[in-house]
Write a protein that holds these residues in place. Structure first.
Motif, PDB file in Angstrom:
ATOM      1  N   ALA A 199       1.835  -5.666   1.540  1.00 18.54           N
ATOM      2  CA  ALA A 199       1.953  -4.200   1.564  1.00 18.54           C
ATOM      3  C   ALA A 199       0.964  -3.529   0.625  1.00 18.54           C
ATOM      4  CB  ALA A 199       3.379  -3.800   1.173  1.00 18.54           C
ATOM      5  N   GLY A 200       0.326  -4.318  -0.256  1.00 18.90           N
ATOM      6  CA  GLY A 200      -0.572  -3.740  -1.249  1.00 18.90           C
ATOM      7  C   GLY A 200       0.186  -3.012  -2.349  1.00 18.90           C
ATOM      8  N   LYS A 201       1.394  -3.478  -2.629  1.00 16.81           N
ATOM      9  CA  LYS A 201       2.264  -2.836  -3.622  1.00 16.81           C
ATOM     10  C   LYS A 201       2.574  -3.807  -4.750  1.00 16.81           C
ATOM     11  CE  LYS A 201       3.496   0.872  -1.107  1.00 16.81           C
ATOM     12  NZ  LYS A 201       3.177   2.202  -1.520  1.00 16.81           N
ATOM     13  N   GLU A 202       2.877  -3.244  -5.910  1.00 17.22           N
ATOM     14  CA  GLU A 202       3.390  -4.040  -7.017  1.00 17.22           C
ATOM     15  C   GLU A 202       4.801  -4.500  -6.646  1.00 17.22           C
ATOM     16  OE1 GLU A 202       1.890  -4.861  -9.977  1.00 17.22           O
ATOM     17  OE2 GLU A 202       0.079  -3.965  -9.124  1.00 17.22           O
ATOM     18  N   VAL A 203       5.196  -5.646  -7.166  1.00 19.65           N
ATOM     19  CA  VAL A 203       6.555  -6.133  -6.921  1.00 19.65           C
ATOM     20  C   VAL A 203       7.539  -5.095  -7.428  1.00 19.65           C
ATOM     21  CG1 VAL A 203       8.230  -7.925  -7.509  1.00 19.65           C
ATOM     22  CG2 VAL A 203       5.875  -8.552  -6.974  1.00 19.65           C
ATOM     23  N   GLY A 204       8.539  -4.803  -6.609  1.00 21.01           N
ATOM     24  CA  GLY A 204       9.515  -3.783  -6.948  1.00 21.01           C
ATOM     25  C   GLY A 204      10.240  -4.072  -8.247  1.00 21.01           C
ATOM     26  N   GLN A 205      10.431  -3.031  -9.025  1.00 24.39           N
ATOM     27  CA  GLN A 205      11.172  -3.076 -10.281  1.00 24.39           C
ATOM     28  C   GLN A 205      12.275  -2.025 -10.194  1.00 24.39           C
ATOM     29  OE1 GLN A 205      10.304  -5.333 -12.778  1.00 24.39           O
ATOM     30  NE2 GLN A 205       8.867  -6.076 -11.256  1.00 24.39           N
ATOM     31  N   GLY A 206      13.260  -2.142 -11.035  1.00 25.95           N
ATOM     32  CA  GLY A 206      14.327  -1.140 -11.027  1.00 25.95           C
ATOM     33  C   GLY A 206      15.262  -1.356  -9.858  1.00 25.95           C
ATOM     34  N   SER A 207      15.971  -0.306  -9.517  1.00 27.78           N
ATOM     35  CA  SER A 207      16.996  -0.436  -8.482  1.00 27.78           C
ATOM     36  C   SER A 207      16.383  -0.487  -7.082  1.00 27.78           C
ATOM     37  CB  SER A 207      17.999   0.715  -8.566  1.00 27.78           C
ATOM     38  OG  SER A 207      17.477   1.884  -7.995  1.00 27.78           O
ATOM     39  N   THR A 208      17.031  -1.245  -6.225  1.00 34.48           N
ATOM     40  CA  THR A 208      16.592  -1.296  -4.828  1.00 34.48           C
ATOM     41  C   THR A 208      16.886   0.036  -4.143  1.00 34.48           C
ATOM     42  OG1 THR A 208      18.668  -2.386  -4.192  1.00 34.48           O
ATOM     43  CG2 THR A 208      16.745  -3.795  -4.583  1.00 34.48           C
ATOM     44  N   ASP A 209      17.905   0.767  -4.620  1.00 34.88           N
ATOM     45  CA  ASP A 209      18.181   2.085  -4.051  1.00 34.88           C
ATOM     46  C   ASP A 209      17.026   3.049  -4.298  1.00 34.88           C
ATOM     47  OD1 ASP A 209      20.619   1.442  -2.954  1.00 34.88           O
ATOM     48  OD2 ASP A 209      21.807   2.435  -4.503  1.00 34.88           O
ATOM     49  N   ALA A 210      16.500   3.033  -5.519  1.00 32.02           N
ATOM     50  CA  ALA A 210      15.376   3.921  -5.836  1.00 32.02           C
ATOM     51  C   ALA A 210      14.155   3.554  -5.004  1.00 32.02           C
ATOM     52  CB  ALA A 210      15.055   3.854  -7.323  1.00 32.02           C
ATOM     53  N   GLU A 211      13.914   2.258  -4.854  1.00 41.17           N
ATOM     54  CA  GLU A 211      12.773   1.846  -4.036  1.00 41.17           C
ATOM     55  C   GLU A 211      13.008   2.208  -2.575  1.00 41.17           C
ATOM     56  OE1 GLU A 211       9.886  -1.917  -3.126  1.00 41.17           O
ATOM     57  OE2 GLU A 211      11.876  -2.335  -3.953  1.00 41.17           O
ATOM     58  N   GLY A 212      14.207   1.989  -2.096  1.00 39.52           N
ATOM     59  CA  GLY A 212      14.536   2.361  -0.721  1.00 39.52           C
ATOM     60  C   GLY A 212      14.335   3.845  -0.479  1.00 39.52           C
ATOM     61  N   GLU A 213      14.667   4.656  -1.472  1.00 39.35           N
ATOM     62  CA  GLU A 213      14.450   6.094  -1.385  1.00 39.35           C
ATOM     63  C   GLU A 213      12.961   6.399  -1.241  1.00 39.35           C
ATOM     64  OE1 GLU A 213      15.424  10.015  -1.107  1.00 39.35           O
ATOM     65  OE2 GLU A 213      16.915   8.435  -1.358  1.00 39.35           O
ATOM     66  N   ALA A 214      12.140   5.727  -2.045  1.00 37.51           N
ATOM     67  CA  ALA A 214      10.687   5.935  -1.970  1.00 37.51           C
ATOM     68  C   ALA A 214      10.158   5.509  -0.603  1.00 37.51           C
ATOM     69  CB  ALA A 214       9.990   5.151  -3.078  1.00 37.51           C
ATOM     70  N   ILE A 215      10.662   4.417  -0.090  1.00 36.65           N
ATOM     71  CA  ILE A 215      10.222   3.954   1.239  1.00 36.65           C
ATOM     72  C   ILE A 215      10.645   4.966   2.300  1.00 36.65           C
ATOM     73  CG2 ILE A 215      10.477   2.181   3.013  1.00 36.65           C
ATOM     74  CD1 ILE A 215      10.946   0.159   0.693  1.00 36.65           C
ATOM     75  N   ALA A 216      11.892   5.391   2.271  1.00 37.33           N
ATOM     76  CA  ALA A 216      12.392   6.350   3.264  1.00 37.33           C
ATOM     77  C   ALA A 216      11.588   7.640   3.242  1.00 37.33           C
ATOM     78  CB  ALA A 216      13.872   6.627   3.027  1.00 37.33           C
ATOM     79  N   ARG A 217      11.279   8.137   2.053  1.00 39.55           N
ATOM     80  CA  ARG A 217      10.481   9.368   1.955  1.00 39.55           C
ATOM     81  C   ARG A 217       9.078   9.171   2.506  1.00 39.55           C
ATOM     82  NH1 ARG A 217      12.272  12.831  -3.238  1.00 39.55           N
ATOM     83  NH2 ARG A 217      14.494  12.575  -2.891  1.00 39.55           N
ATOM     84  N   THR A 218       8.471   8.033   2.182  1.00 34.94           N
ATOM     85  CA  THR A 218       7.133   7.739   2.704  1.00 34.94           C
ATOM     86  C   THR A 218       7.152   7.684   4.223  1.00 34.94           C
ATOM     87  OG1 THR A 218       6.468   6.556   0.710  1.00 34.94           O
ATOM     88  CG2 THR A 218       5.265   6.031   2.733  1.00 34.94           C
ATOM     89  N   LEU A 219       8.138   6.996   4.776  1.00 34.12           N
ATOM     90  CA  LEU A 219       8.224   6.853   6.229  1.00 34.12           C
ATOM     91  C   LEU A 219       8.535   8.163   6.916  1.00 34.12           C
ATOM     92  CD1 LEU A 219      10.149   3.461   6.473  1.00 34.12           C
ATOM     93  CD2 LEU A 219       7.694   3.853   6.812  1.00 34.12           C
ATOM     94  N   SER A 220       9.381   8.994   6.318  1.00 36.11           N
ATOM     95  CA  SER A 220       9.742  10.243   6.972  1.00 36.11           C
ATOM     96  C   SER A 220       8.646  11.296   6.841  1.00 36.11           C
ATOM     97  CB  SER A 220      11.084  10.774   6.446  1.00 36.11           C
ATOM     98  OG  SER A 220      11.005  11.122   5.094  1.00 36.11           O
ATOM     99  N   ASP A 221       7.715  11.093   5.902  1.00 34.42           N
ATOM    100  CA  ASP A 221       6.574  12.004   5.761  1.00 34.42           C
ATOM    101  C   ASP A 221       5.479  11.725   6.793  1.00 34.42           C
ATOM    102  OD1 ASP A 221       7.675  13.410   3.693  1.00 34.42           O
ATOM    103  OD2 ASP A 221       6.566  12.370   2.116  1.00 34.42           O
ATOM    104  N   ARG A 222       5.570  10.628   7.502  1.00 35.03           N
ATOM    105  CA  ARG A 222       4.525  10.223   8.448  1.00 35.03           C
ATOM    106  C   ARG A 222       4.491  11.090   9.647  1.00 35.03           C
ATOM    107  NH1 ARG A 222       5.087   4.276   9.856  1.00 35.03           N
ATOM    108  NH2 ARG A 222       2.919   4.311  10.280  1.00 35.03           N
TER     109      ARG A 222
END
Length: 92
Positions: free
Chosen positions: A69-92
């Motif tokens: 994915a060209g991303k750093e390994v996820g840190q912190g909560s999976t919920d926060a990362e999931g939120e970032a993914i959802a926002r990225t995908l919904s902005d497309r």
């Protein structure tokens, strides 16, 4: 814009495939979620795939998909990362 709370509260899956994979992952439907992520060959699909493996506790496999994915390994909560993914995908 769709966030994790929106995905959790939905009775039906979103139409967008990668958002659907997130929705399925939140429900523990790993096989279906992985199948969707693997059916797409782009950085966002790899990110979703990495997130799924991270939730499952498969850190080494997650690391592979983060590299794809060209991303750093996820840190912190999976919920926060999931939120970032959802926002990225919904902005497309």
């Amino acid at each position: 814009m769709i966030g994790m709370t929106d995905l959790r509260d939905r009775a039906e899956p979103p139409a967008a495939p990668l958002l659907r994979a997130l929705w399925l992952g939140l429900r523990g439907e790993w096989t279906a979620a992985h199948e969707i992520a693997q059916a797409h060959d782009d950085a966002n699909a790899a990110w979703v795939h990495a997130w799924l493996h991270r939730i499952e506790g498969d850190e080494s496999n997650a690391a592979y998909w983060y590299r794809r994915a060209g991303k750093e390994v996820g840190q912190g909560s999976t919920d926060a990362e999931g939120e970032a993914i959802a926002r990225t995908l919904s902005d497309r």
